[in-house]
Design a protein around this motif. Structure first.
Motif, PDB file in Angstrom:
ATOM      1  N   LYS A 154      33.782  -7.232  -8.383  1.00 57.10           N
ATOM      2  CA  LYS A 154      34.503  -8.231  -7.588  1.00 57.10           C
ATOM      3  C   LYS A 154      34.424  -9.604  -8.260  1.00 57.10           C
ATOM      4  N   LEU A 155      33.212  -9.972  -8.707  1.00 61.56           N
ATOM      5  CA  LEU A 155      33.057 -11.297  -9.323  1.00 61.56           C
ATOM      6  C   LEU A 155      33.846 -11.366 -10.635  1.00 61.56           C
ATOM      7  N   ALA A 156      33.872 -10.254 -11.370  1.00 61.19           N
ATOM      8  CA  ALA A 156      34.653 -10.240 -12.612  1.00 61.19           C
ATOM      9  C   ALA A 156      36.132 -10.389 -12.280  1.00 61.19           C
ATOM     10  N   SER A 157      36.573  -9.708 -11.187  1.00 66.02           N
ATOM     11  CA  SER A 157      37.999  -9.773 -10.843  1.00 66.02           C
ATOM     12  C   SER A 157      38.387 -11.177 -10.350  1.00 66.02           C
ATOM     13  N   LEU A 158      37.395 -11.961  -9.916  1.00 66.15           N
ATOM     14  CA  LEU A 158      37.679 -13.340  -9.493  1.00 66.15           C
ATOM     15  C   LEU A 158      37.515 -14.319 -10.661  1.00 66.15           C
ATOM     16  N   ALA A 159      37.464 -13.756 -11.860  1.00 64.28           N
ATOM     17  CA  ALA A 159      37.418 -14.536 -13.105  1.00 64.28           C
ATOM     18  C   ALA A 159      36.035 -15.105 -13.426  1.00 64.28           C
ATOM     19  N   GLY A 160      34.993 -14.587 -12.776  1.00 67.44           N
ATOM     20  CA  GLY A 160      33.632 -14.957 -13.172  1.00 67.44           C
ATOM     21  C   GLY A 160      33.329 -14.377 -14.560  1.00 67.44           C
ATOM     22  N   THR A 161      32.392 -15.016 -15.273  1.00 64.86           N
ATOM     23  CA  THR A 161      32.037 -14.534 -16.612  1.00 64.86           C
ATOM     24  C   THR A 161      30.668 -13.876 -16.556  1.00 64.86           C
ATOM     25  N   ARG A 162      30.574 -12.667 -17.104  1.00 67.22           N
ATOM     26  CA  ARG A 162      29.272 -11.990 -17.101  1.00 67.22           C
ATOM     27  C   ARG A 162      28.358 -12.613 -18.154  1.00 67.22           C
ATOM     28  N   LEU A 163      27.146 -12.960 -17.745  1.00 68.61           N
ATOM     29  CA  LEU A 163      26.148 -13.432 -18.714  1.00 68.61           C
ATOM     30  C   LEU A 163      25.661 -12.252 -19.534  1.00 68.61           C
ATOM     31  N   CYS A 164      25.555 -11.089 -18.889  1.00 72.92           N
ATOM     32  CA  CYS A 164      25.184  -9.870 -19.590  1.00 72.92           C
ATOM     33  C   CYS A 164      25.712  -8.701 -18.769  1.00 72.92           C
ATOM     34  N   GLU A 165      25.722  -7.537 -19.359  1.00 71.65           N
ATOM     35  CA  GLU A 165      26.223  -6.361 -18.647  1.00 71.65           C
ATOM     36  C   GLU A 165      25.304  -6.019 -17.480  1.00 71.65           C
ATOM     37  N   ARG A 166      25.915  -5.557 -16.399  1.00 71.54           N
ATOM     38  CA  ARG A 166      25.113  -5.119 -15.243  1.00 71.54           C
ATOM     39  C   ARG A 166      24.263  -3.916 -15.647  1.00 71.54           C
ATOM     40  N   VAL A 167      23.064  -3.830 -15.083  1.00 72.65           N
ATOM     41  CA  VAL A 167      22.253  -2.623 -15.282  1.00 72.65           C
ATOM     42  C   VAL A 167      22.015  -2.001 -13.910  1.00 72.65           C
ATOM     43  N   ASP A 168      22.200  -0.684 -13.820  1.00 73.05           N
ATOM     44  CA  ASP A 168      21.976   0.041 -12.569  1.00 73.05           C
ATOM     45  C   ASP A 168      20.602   0.696 -12.633  1.00 73.05           C
ATOM     46  N   CYS A 169      19.706   0.277 -11.757  1.00 75.75           N
ATOM     47  CA  CYS A 169      18.322   0.764 -11.815  1.00 75.75           C
ATOM     48  C   CYS A 169      18.087   1.870 -10.796  1.00 75.75           C
ATOM     49  N   ASP A 170      17.491   2.935 -11.249  1.00 75.59           N
ATOM     50  CA  ASP A 170      17.040   3.996 -10.351  1.00 75.59           C
ATOM     51  C   ASP A 170      15.665   3.587  -9.810  1.00 75.59           C
ATOM     52  N   LEU A 171      15.029   4.477  -9.038  1.00 76.78           N
ATOM     53  CA  LEU A 171      13.754   4.092  -8.429  1.00 76.78           C
ATOM     54  C   LEU A 171      12.696   3.744  -9.470  1.00 76.78           C
ATOM     55  N   ASP A 172      12.746   4.449 -10.617  1.00 74.42           N
ATOM     56  CA  ASP A 172      11.806   4.097 -11.691  1.00 74.42           C
ATOM     57  C   ASP A 172      12.463   2.981 -12.503  1.00 74.42           C
ATOM     58  N   LEU A 173      12.324   1.779 -11.990  1.00 77.09           N
ATOM     59  CA  LEU A 173      13.186   0.726 -12.512  1.00 77.09           C
ATOM     60  C   LEU A 173      12.559  -0.167 -13.581  1.00 77.09           C
ATOM     61  N   ASP A 174      11.283   0.037 -13.874  1.00 74.13           N
ATOM     62  CA  ASP A 174      10.609  -0.929 -14.755  1.00 74.13           C
ATOM     63  C   ASP A 174      11.325  -1.136 -16.087  1.00 74.13           C
ATOM     64  N   GLU A 175      11.682   0.000 -16.717  1.00 74.68           N
ATOM     65  CA  GLU A 175      12.284  -0.122 -18.048  1.00 74.68           C
ATOM     66  C   GLU A 175      13.657  -0.767 -17.997  1.00 74.68           C
ATOM     67  N   SER A 176      14.487  -0.310 -17.030  1.00 75.05           N
ATOM     68  CA  SER A 176      15.842  -0.869 -16.977  1.00 75.05           C
ATOM     69  C   SER A 176      15.786  -2.345 -16.584  1.00 75.05           C
ATOM     70  N   PHE A 177      14.842  -2.694 -15.712  1.00 75.06           N
ATOM     71  CA  PHE A 177      14.683  -4.111 -15.331  1.00 75.06           C
ATOM     72  C   PHE A 177      14.325  -4.929 -16.580  1.00 75.06           C
ATOM     73  N   ALA A 178      13.387  -4.400 -17.377  1.00 75.89           N
ATOM     74  CA  ALA A 178      12.952  -5.129 -18.578  1.00 75.89           C
ATOM     75  C   ALA A 178      14.112  -5.264 -19.564  1.00 75.89           C
ATOM     76  N   ALA A 179      14.894  -4.191 -19.727  1.00 75.96           N
ATOM     77  CA  ALA A 179      16.011  -4.239 -20.686  1.00 75.96           C
ATOM     78  C   ALA A 179      17.059  -5.251 -20.223  1.00 75.96           C
ATOM     79  N   TRP A 180      17.350  -5.231 -18.921  1.00 79.02           N
ATOM     80  CA  TRP A 180      18.342  -6.181 -18.367  1.00 79.02           C
ATOM     81  C   TRP A 180      17.863  -7.625 -18.563  1.00 79.02           C
ATOM     82  N   LYS A 181      16.569  -7.847 -18.332  1.00 78.77           N
ATOM     83  CA  LYS A 181      16.046  -9.213 -18.491  1.00 78.77           C
ATOM     84  C   LYS A 181      16.165  -9.667 -19.942  1.00 78.77           C
ATOM     85  N   ARG A 182      15.895  -8.718 -20.865  1.00 79.66           N
ATOM     86  CA  ARG A 182      15.997  -9.097 -22.280  1.00 79.66           C
ATOM     87  C   ARG A 182      17.402  -9.578 -22.588  1.00 79.66           C
TER      88      ARG A 182
END
Ligand SMILES: Cc1cc2nc3c(=O)[nH]c(=O)nc-3n(C[C@H](O)[C@H](O)[C@H](O)COP(=O)(O)OP(=O)(O)OC[C@H]3O[C@@H](n4cnc5c(N)ncnc54)[C@H](O)[C@@H]3O)c2cc1C
Ligand SMILES: NC(=O)c1ccc[n+]([C@@H]2O[C@H](COP(=O)([O-])OP(=O)(O)OC[C@H]3O[C@@H](n4cnc5c(N)ncnc54)[C@H](OP(=O)(O)O)[C@@H]3O)[C@@H](O)[C@H]2O)c1
Ligand SMILES: Cc1cc2nc3c(=O)[nH]c(=O)nc-3n(C[C@H](O)[C@H](O)[C@H](O)COP(=O)(O)O)c2cc1C
Length: 592
Positions: A154-182
């Motif tokens: 929705k934010l992209a369709s309203l012309a917002g700019t992504r700072l980075c790609e969205r990451v979808d985290c499953d329950l074991d989220l530590d790694e994906s959270f760390a990668a997204w933060k990087r």
């Protein structure tokens, strides 16, 4: 972009030095914007960190993000999307949103008004906004991370700019959270131009070290739980009941662990060793050989299956991985989009052992097994004790999951761990999951209406004891329901005593299976609709806890009907009344 640099709060200066330097910089930049900064500090960004959370995970991650942004010198604020507006978001230059998903891929209750407004057509575009979304979810649900996904789109369709790609985290989220933060920090570093940046590590480390020290003994977390001895385990249902619900008390005395009424206790679960052995035996794998786990590194396979990997449930991702390893045509057919119903039905009441039996000979290497499994998630239990009345203890009210399917007796991982595999005197790794949106009314005199069938009674036992201990004068009304009064009246003595002595002004019971026609809590609400509405008009808060799939929705419908019928309102006006209850923080749900 021209940004006036300023000295962040955590820079190693005294307040006087900081104030002087900030004044100097402001003066310099008010004279000319063409002058290069004379102090070698990268410009800080003002960043709004927002979260949409029900049980606190997204909020916890958002807090971590804020802390790290501040440590890097940015000016970061933290807000819930509850009460936040799209207009406020569009006024920001940088925003980071951590969002979990509920219901059928919906926003958490608290973020619904924000999202509804965002989806209205007439909003200005978000072209000044640079944003990043971290989506939280659980891949066992059909609509994995859908709210985060939709929000990002929705934010992209309203012309917002992504700072980075969205990451979808499953329950074991530590790694994906760390990668997204990087990738988020990389993007922010690019904006603040790292080539002019003074190394900030010392300031950052100092800030983090300071806050760790200030907190004293760190609160237990899912990564670093507290081992709480089990003090008591007793059945709340009778031996002849069709279900088993247990009262479990844990000892936290002297541990520094604290909680508030309304919080949940997270239990680090462990699989049934018999099932682990059956899987090892079927695959002829040696459980003592090491496998690599992303977080723990080299771990003996048996331990990994027991402690870290989900082996009782299946999901699409696991079946895809298994089908790919074995190039298994029948499984690919099951995965095709037009077979969704058959896939759902296959997944519904089977686990890994069924997949191994039904499509044998596919896994040759332990590493392939490990790669296809999700991480075993902790389980949450609403705390049923009161911090004031049951000092040094945590009580939980646990319905034990047992069922039979495909010629196999099955058990829920954690509830059977508590029921069958841990005894009093033994310890359980636990942590506290705060639930700030499910609290006693701030006004001690406000009436409370609590609707908690089954294990939904848990937080209300806590609330009732807490209100008594704190001498709150507000009236209390409890709706409780279970299958049968004789066998399933959880905490019967306590509740009847509280009713007799007046602490519970009203106790309305719905035993669904004690008569031919089912009676549920919402039927009792309707029966007493006029009184219910009077309580609402007197300022009562409404609290609902328990089953999310049916009960919470039916109770919501009953609430709207009561307001409509007894407040003489149209359906639309009644719906608006309920929205206002939520806005006034008088309608709270803790459903699972
Ligand atoms: C905020 C929160 C608070 C909670 N509070 C409580 C509480 O106070 N008390 C409480 O008991 N629970 C509570 N829960 C639920 C609890 O966290 C666990 O989900 C529950 O105990 C089951 O976990 P388990 O590991 O025993 O079962 P799991 O191993 O997770 O298995 C449960 C799964 O088994 C499957 N299943 C169950 N029955 C059947 C069946 N008949 N046929 C086919 N499949 C079936 C379903 O897929 C179900 O999701 C709460 C959850 C949340 C999120
Ligand atoms: N997957 C399963 O088969 C299964 C089975 C039981 C519980 N659960 C889940 O396990 C968790 C804990 O269950 P629990 O022990 O707390 O009990 P529960 O299953 O929520 O049942 C408590 C009481 O609520 C009644 N109930 C059923 N549907 C309802 C509705 N639409 N509205 C209001 N009341 C309703 C039940 O009646 P009846 O049971 O007589 O209809 C029972 O009297 C819940 O999340 C529940 O969804 C799953
Ligand atoms: C009742 C319930 C419904 C859920 N529904 C979904 C869902 O539809 N899709 C999904 O990806 N995750 C779903 N989840 C998982 C949550 O999004 C996930 O546990 C998340 O980490 C919770 O974040 P929070 O603690 O910030 O609320 C659900 C969880 C619960 C308890």
């Amino acid at each position: 972009m021209s940004t006036v640099p300023f000295i962040p709060d955590n820079a190693p200066f005294t307040p006087e030095q900081r104030s002087w330097l900030n004044g100097f910089l402001a003066g310099l930049f008010s004279q000319t914007t063409a002058v290069a900064p004379v102090v070698e500090l990268p410009p800080s960004l003002k960043i709004a960190v927002l979260y949409a959370s029900q049980s606190g995970t997204a909020e916890g991650l958002a807090r971590k993000v804020v802390k790290e942004l501040k440590a890097k010198g940015h000016v970061a604020s933290l807000n819930s999307l509850e009460g936040y507006t799209p207009a406020a978001l569009f006024a920001e230059r940088y925003a980071i949103i951590v969002a979990s998903t509920y219901g059928e891929g919906d926003p958490p209750d608290s973020a619904k008004p924000f999202y509804d407004q965002l989806c209205l057509q007439h909003f200005p575009c978000a072209e000044n906004l640079s944003y990043a979304v971290l989506a939280l979810g659980d891949s066992n649900y059909e609509h994995f991370c859908r709210f985060g996904v939709e929000l990002d789109k929705k934010l992209a369709s309203l012309a917002g700019t992504r700072l980075c790609e969205r990451v979808d985290c499953d329950l074991d989220l530590d790694e994906s959270f760390a990668a997204w933060k990087r990738s988020l920090h990389r993007s922010l570093d690019e904006i603040t131009n790292p080539s002019t940046a003074r190394p900030r590590t010392s300031a950052s480390v100092a800030t983090l070290a300071l806050s760790a020290k200030k907190d004293g003994a760190p609160a237990p977390t899912r990564e670093n739980p507290f081992f709480a001895p089990m003090l008591e385990k007793r059945p709340l249902t009778s031996a002849v009941s069709s279900k088993q619900t247990l009262h479990i008390a844990l000892d936290i005395s002297g541990s520094g662990v604290s909680y508030e009424a309304g919080d949940a206790c997270g239990v680090i679960a462990q699989n049934d060793p018999l099932l682990v052995e059956e899987i090892l035996h079927h695959l002829k794998f040696d459980g003592s050989l090491d496998v690599q786990l992303p977080k723990e590194g080299a771990t003996p396979l048996r331990h990994a299956l027991l402690q870290h990997l989900q082996i009782t449930r299946l999901n699409r991702k696991m079946i895809e991985a298994y089908a790919t390893i074995g190039n298994c045509r029948p499984l690919f057919d099951l995965l095709s989009p037009n077979q969704q119903a058959s896939l759902d039905s296959y997944i519904y009441d089977r686990g890994v052992i069924d997949l191994l039996h039904d499509y044998p000979g596919i896994l040759r290497e332990p590493a392939d097994l490990v790669a296809m499994l999700s991480r075993l998630a902790p389980r949450l239990y609403s705390i049923s004790s009161s911090p004031s009345a049951h000092s040094g203890e945590i009580h939980t009210t646990v319905a034990v999951v047992r069922y039979r399917s495909h010629d196999r007796q099955r058990g829920g991982v954690c509830s059977t761990l508590l029921a069958d595999r841990r005894n009093t005197g033994e310890s359980l790794p636990v942590y506290i999951q705060a639930n700030k949106r499910f609290r006693l009314p701030a006004n001690r005199d406000a009436p409370m209406i609590m609707i908690g069938p089954g294990t939904g009674i848990a937080p209300f036992r806590s609330f009732l004891h807490e209100r008594r201990a704190l001498q709150h004068k507000g009236r209390n009304w409890l709706f409780f329901g279970e299958r049968s009064a004789d066998t399933d009246f959880l905490y019967r003595d306590e509740l009847e005593t509280m009713h007799k002595d007046g602490h519970l002004s009203r106790l309305d019971l719905a035993f669904s299976r004690d008569q031919e026609q089912k009676i549920y809590v919402q039927d009792r609400m309707r029966e007493h609709g006029a009184e219910f509405f009077r309580w609402l008009e007197d300022g009562a808060g409404v609290y609902v806890c328990g089953d999310a799939s049916r009960m919470a929705k039916d109770v919501d419908t009953a609430l709207q009907e009561i307001v409509c019928n007894h407040g003489s309102m149209t359906a639309d006006a009644a719906s608006q009344y309920v929205v206002e209850l939520k806005d006034q923080h008088r309608y709270h749900r803790d459903v699972y």
